[in-house]
Design an enzyme around this catalytic site. Structure first.
Site, mmCIF file in Angstrom:
data_model
loop_
_atom_site.group_PDB
_atom_site.id
_atom_site.type_symbol
_atom_site.label_atom_id
_atom_site.label_comp_id
_atom_site.label_asym_id
_atom_site.label_seq_id
_atom_site.Cartn_x
_atom_site.Cartn_y
_atom_site.Cartn_z
ATOM 1 N N ASP A 67 0.814 -1.220 0.000
ATOM 2 C CA ASP A 67 0.000 0.000 0.000
ATOM 3 C C ASP A 67 0.842 1.262 0.000
ATOM 4 O OD1 ASP A 67 0.987 -0.376 2.547
ATOM 5 O OD2 ASP A 67 -0.942 -0.716 3.487
ATOM 6 N N ASN A 136 -7.447 -2.370 14.085
ATOM 7 C CA ASN A 136 -8.862 -2.684 13.821
ATOM 8 C C ASN A 136 -8.996 -3.926 12.935
ATOM 9 O OD1 ASN A 136 -7.923 -1.705 11.420
ATOM 10 N ND2 ASN A 136 -9.434 -0.071 11.197
ATOM 11 N N HIS A 138 -7.195 -4.463 10.143
ATOM 12 C CA HIS A 138 -6.938 -4.255 8.712
ATOM 13 C C HIS A 138 -5.651 -4.944 8.261
ATOM 14 C CE1 HIS A 138 -4.789 -0.092 9.341
ATOM 15 N NE2 HIS A 138 -3.870 -1.010 9.125
ATOM 16 N N GLU A 143 -9.651 -1.838 5.105
ATOM 17 C CA GLU A 143 -10.301 -1.476 6.361
ATOM 18 C C GLU A 143 -11.573 -2.297 6.585
ATOM 19 O OE1 GLU A 143 -8.588 0.276 8.311
ATOM 20 O OE2 GLU A 143 -8.383 2.386 7.767
HETATM 21 C C1 GLP Z 1 -0.429 0.524 8.558
HETATM 22 C C2 GLP Z 1 -0.116 -0.285 7.305
HETATM 23 C C3 GLP Z 1 -0.370 -1.752 7.514
HETATM 24 C C4 GLP Z 1 0.252 -2.191 8.823
HETATM 25 C C5 GLP Z 1 -0.435 -1.503 9.955
HETATM 26 C C6 GLP Z 1 0.057 -1.929 11.324
HETATM 27 O O1 GLP Z 1 -1.715 1.012 8.598
HETATM 28 N N1 GLP Z 1 -0.835 0.137 6.168
HETATM 29 O O2 GLP Z 1 0.146 -2.478 6.418
HETATM 30 O O3 GLP Z 1 0.121 -3.586 8.968
HETATM 31 O O4 GLP Z 1 -0.195 -0.115 9.793
HETATM 32 O O5 GLP Z 1 1.137 -1.161 11.697
HETATM 33 P P1 GLP Z 1 2.066 -1.448 12.911
HETATM 34 O O6 GLP Z 1 2.879 -2.632 12.532
HETATM 35 O O7 GLP Z 1 2.911 -0.217 13.040
HETATM 36 O O8 GLP Z 1 1.206 -1.697 14.073
#
Ligand code: GLP
Length: 241
Positions: A67, A136, A138, A143
């Protein structure tokens, strides 16, 4: 689904890096699906260490990232292209021409999403997809919704995601409101999926996603149905199981 339990973040990162390293050793021209966020940073550090010790060769590896925020300049230190370069690409011998991240500065959403789906298709699909888990539920930026989105698409980030990601920005208003993300179909079509999750703050969503019903309200729950899904988590993230 397999669960690998590690003592802490470092242990989780090493276990996950080992899985990715074995993928590269067995198929040097593999396609890696890569992720951003705090969770995979340690994994990338371990991969860099393996490369520096001469144990890994990225010269034929191809990559496709999950992404990207829409509207951030590529030189912004919060863009995911910048993240990938500073956390992995600039430290190993991967050919940048073989790396792919959705183009967040292309404002033609339809065109960009179609282009990115074609990139994934032309690579012959993903051999190993690395994922983190949003608070959440995702995956990528898919989402919670009333359906599972299929291909690459533009998303409007939820308030929960904006709140979770504002820690990386100077102020909340700076967090982009939109992103391009690979769809759930692209992720589910990867031959192997590996997710890294760490910390007590994720314990509840881990339980919901992997021991609750499969529902688009918790996008990661669909991974329960993937034939080769490995969750690599530390004890804190697994503490509610
Ligand atoms: C972002 C990314 C996701 C990632 C998520 C969790 O929103 N788009 O791909 O998995 O954050 O992030 P973290 O690993 O910092 O908790």
């Amino acid at each position: 689904m397999r669960i690998i339990s590690a003592k802490d973040y470092e242990g989780m990162s090493l276990q996950c890096a080992n899985l990715i390293a074995s993928q590269i050793m067995l198929k040097p021209d593999c396609v890696l699906g890569l992720a951003t966020g705090g969770s995979p940073v340690g994994t990338y550090k371990e991969l860099i260490a393996k490369y520096e010790r001469g144990e890994l060769d990225f010269s034929r590896v191809k990559s496709v990232n999950l992404d990207e925020y829409v509207g951030l300049d590529i030189n912004s230190d919060q863009s995911y292209i910048y993240f990938m370069r500073s956390n992995l690409f600039d430290h190993v011998n991967i050919d940048l021409a073989n790396t792919n991240v959705p183009c967040g500065t292309n404002m033609d959403a339809e065109g960009e999403c179609a282009r990115y789906d074609e990139v994934i298709r032309s690579m012959g699909g993903i051999d190993l997809q690395l994922l983190g888990l949003g608070p959440n539920g995702h995956i990528g930026f898919n989402e919670p919704d009333d359906h599972f989105p299929t291909g690459t698409h533009k998303v409007s980030l939820t308030e929960a995601t904006i709140q979770a990601n504002k820690r990386f920005f100077e102020k909340e208003e700076d967090v982009p409101r939109f992103a391009y993300t690979m769809g759930v179909r692209d992720i589910m079509q990867a031959k192997r999926v590996v997710m890294v999750v760490s910390g007590e703050g994720k314990a509840e969503i881990v339980k919901k996603a992997f021991f609750g019903p499969v529902t688009p309200e918790v996008p990661a729950s669909i991974l329960q149905l993937h034939p080769d899904f490995t969750l690599v988590a530390d004890e804190a993230a697994l503490s509610q199981l």
